[in-house]
Design a protein around this motif. Sequence first.
Motif, PDB file in Angstrom:
ATOM      1  N   TYR A 118       0.839  -1.186   0.000  1.00  0.00           N
ATOM      2  CA  TYR A 118       0.000   0.000   0.000  1.00  0.00           C
ATOM      3  C   TYR A 118       0.885   1.251   0.000  1.00  0.00           C
ATOM      4  O   TYR A 118       1.681   1.457   0.911  1.00  0.00           O
ATOM      5  CB  TYR A 118      -0.905   0.022   1.237  1.00  0.00           C
ATOM      6  CG  TYR A 118      -1.785  -1.198   1.382  1.00  0.00           C
ATOM      7  CD1 TYR A 118      -3.023  -1.269   0.750  1.00  0.00           C
ATOM      8  CD2 TYR A 118      -1.377  -2.285   2.155  1.00  0.00           C
ATOM      9  CE1 TYR A 118      -3.832  -2.381   0.884  1.00  0.00           C
ATOM     10  CE2 TYR A 118      -2.180  -3.400   2.297  1.00  0.00           C
ATOM     11  CZ  TYR A 118      -3.409  -3.445   1.656  1.00  0.00           C
ATOM     12  OH  TYR A 118      -4.208  -4.548   1.800  1.00  0.00           O
ATOM     13  N   PHE A 120       0.376   5.132   0.108  1.00  0.00           N
ATOM     14  CA  PHE A 120      -0.592   6.199   0.344  1.00  0.00           C
ATOM     15  C   PHE A 120       0.052   7.571   0.154  1.00  0.00           C
ATOM     16  O   PHE A 120       1.219   7.785   0.522  1.00  0.00           O
ATOM     17  CB  PHE A 120      -1.144   6.123   1.771  1.00  0.00           C
ATOM     18  CG  PHE A 120      -2.097   4.992   2.020  1.00  0.00           C
ATOM     19  CD1 PHE A 120      -3.421   5.084   1.644  1.00  0.00           C
ATOM     20  CD2 PHE A 120      -1.659   3.830   2.657  1.00  0.00           C
ATOM     21  CE1 PHE A 120      -4.311   4.043   1.883  1.00  0.00           C
ATOM     22  CE2 PHE A 120      -2.533   2.783   2.903  1.00  0.00           C
ATOM     23  CZ  PHE A 120      -3.856   2.888   2.514  1.00  0.00           C
ATOM     24  N   ILE A 148       3.425  -0.923   4.081  1.00  0.00           N
ATOM     25  CA  ILE A 148       2.616   0.287   3.942  1.00  0.00           C
ATOM     26  C   ILE A 148       3.549   1.493   3.913  1.00  0.00           C
ATOM     27  O   ILE A 148       4.433   1.630   4.754  1.00  0.00           O
ATOM     28  CB  ILE A 148       1.616   0.429   5.096  1.00  0.00           C
ATOM     29  CG1 ILE A 148       0.649  -0.764   5.114  1.00  0.00           C
ATOM     30  CG2 ILE A 148       0.840   1.734   4.989  1.00  0.00           C
ATOM     31  CD1 ILE A 148      -0.274  -0.786   6.315  1.00  0.00           C
ATOM     32  N   LEU A 175      -4.289   6.035  -3.061  1.00  0.00           N
ATOM     33  CA  LEU A 175      -3.690   4.734  -2.757  1.00  0.00           C
ATOM     34  C   LEU A 175      -3.171   4.121  -4.046  1.00  0.00           C
ATOM     35  O   LEU A 175      -3.947   3.911  -4.990  1.00  0.00           O
ATOM     36  CB  LEU A 175      -4.710   3.802  -2.102  1.00  0.00           C
ATOM     37  CG  LEU A 175      -4.271   2.340  -1.917  1.00  0.00           C
ATOM     38  CD1 LEU A 175      -2.991   2.250  -1.077  1.00  0.00           C
ATOM     39  CD2 LEU A 175      -5.387   1.513  -1.277  1.00  0.00           C
ATOM     40  N   ASN A 176      -1.874   3.871  -4.089  1.00  0.00           N
ATOM     41  CA  ASN A 176      -1.230   3.316  -5.279  1.00  0.00           C
ATOM     42  C   ASN A 176      -1.585   4.113  -6.531  1.00  0.00           C
ATOM     43  O   ASN A 176      -1.858   3.562  -7.596  1.00  0.00           O
ATOM     44  CB  ASN A 176      -1.598   1.838  -5.455  1.00  0.00           C
ATOM     45  CG  ASN A 176      -1.098   0.987  -4.295  1.00  0.00           C
ATOM     46  OD1 ASN A 176      -0.118   1.338  -3.643  1.00  0.00           O
ATOM     47  ND2 ASN A 176      -1.775  -0.119  -4.030  1.00  0.00           N
ATOM     48  N   LEU A 194      -9.765  -1.236   4.037  1.00  0.00           N
ATOM     49  CA  LEU A 194      -8.765  -2.105   3.430  1.00  0.00           C
ATOM     50  C   LEU A 194      -9.035  -3.580   3.720  1.00  0.00           C
ATOM     51  O   LEU A 194      -8.735  -4.446   2.893  1.00  0.00           O
ATOM     52  CB  LEU A 194      -7.371  -1.741   3.946  1.00  0.00           C
ATOM     53  CG  LEU A 194      -6.856  -0.339   3.619  1.00  0.00           C
ATOM     54  CD1 LEU A 194      -5.539  -0.085   4.330  1.00  0.00           C
ATOM     55  CD2 LEU A 194      -6.693  -0.152   2.119  1.00  0.00           C
TER      56      LEU A 194
END
Length: 533
Positions: A118, A120, A148, A175-176, A194
């Motif tokens: 992930y 962010f 993350i 996100l991504n 998530l």
Amino acid sequence: MLDANLKTQLRGYLERISQPIELVASLDDGAKSQELQGLLEDIASLSDKITLVRRDDDARKPSFSIHRVGTDIAVRFAGLPMGHEFNSLVLALLQVGGHPSKESAELIEQIKDLDGDYRFETYFSLSCQNCPDVVQALNLMSALNPRIRHVAIDGALFPEEVEKRQVMAVPTVFLNGEPFAQGRMGLEQIVAKLDSGAVEREAAKIRTKAPFDVLVIGGGPAGASAAIYAARKGIRTGIAAERFGGQVLDTMAIENFISVPHTEGPKLAAALEQHVKDYEVDVMNLQRAEALVPAAVPGGLIEVRLAGGATLKSRTVILSTGARWRQMNVPGESEYRNKGVAYCPHCDGPLFKGKRVAVIGGGNSGVEAAIDLAGIVAQVTLIEFDSQLRADAVLQRKLHSLPNVTVVTSGQTTEVHGDGSKVTGLSYKDRNSGELKRIDLEGIFVQIGLVPNTEWLKGTIALTPRGEIEVDARGQTSVPGVFAAGDATTVPYKQIVIAMGEGSKAALSAFDYLIRTPAAEEPRAVAAAEAVG
């Protein structure tokens, strides 16, 4: 960069760091980079577990990462995390440095178990009181799970990036590389989004709960006060809230809360939640009520059905669902929400620097918004439906003294215009002449009051035409055993201190109801007993 008092306080916090960390800076020759370098040098000088390294290897300048030495744990800030985000910086230093989080062990394990990579990115503004919750939640997740990554970006320092990605409200999270969320979100909300199985697991847990004596629906000032007063009576108390803190979370400054000269909404909301948790209250967050089922027999159990699929039962229920921003309900408003249509001038105002905006509403909140925005944007047009402004005289005098503010009275907004991706203008009708007029602009801030969150109660309890829950002097609704308090009710003057008093009163009334009303056996239980006999 930091004054002596702040350095002393920060040094005390940094003593809690247990693992060495690096501050890895990416800077250029600009003034903000110089400020950031000064800030990082100050921080590094306060702890022997912190070292400062300059690499200039990140595309965003000024920026820096906080990296736990010898691991993949890191978080990044693009810009200077001061203002509302200074606490986010301090927490990131501590958490990356190994200081344990106060979050529940269950939630921490849930974060560590998230499967996937992930990346962010959160855009914030330093004046946004909603942004720190999101920034701090994602930073903590990065400190707990090396898969993350999170970078918090001050949108004011990267305007070309903000324009390219069409960020028109903060906080905005990607996100991504893809849009993930906008607006305030807590850690539990992000993790639930998530973790696809989280909702069902929580619903299964709720289904096993025994009936409550008092069940509070809503976690704002009224709900928190009701839960505390009920728990102090020693009876089984639960509170189910879609968002603990409610509308208070979106309140910038609070200056009329008796005995507290000044505070901010998020701080008050956090204090309310902690106070509730100091008692034996079963707190169920992220739970939205969908239906209320009155007791089948006098003194029987009342049911509250939740959106997640579970049902809670209680001998009494206190409704404190609060209110939300009222919308204009005109074509284009929903389509361009967070794309130029906004409801929080403190949060989103900096994104409209040098642009043209409108404020809808001439009460105190609307005039205050126009005054605040006038110092940031190029032009403000305030549109009031009535023939005159309704704000306090002192606010009106200040408003009329500003050279870049135009006031329109007897104006009815009829449509929001856009190009498919962002707001380009609005139309309004002159209520005196009937003429339609259009204003070209880039932002619209809606400040026209509140609407109660009671749609789910229609047909079950008595509501006014405005949707407010009808209550008597004791907070009792039209359904026996069901009480209500706060902004969702007919009690006048929607103020925090009033909501707290009403919540306390509702809890006392519920307790009085319990001691005067014998608990009834449920029909199924009676039938089963007769069958056995």
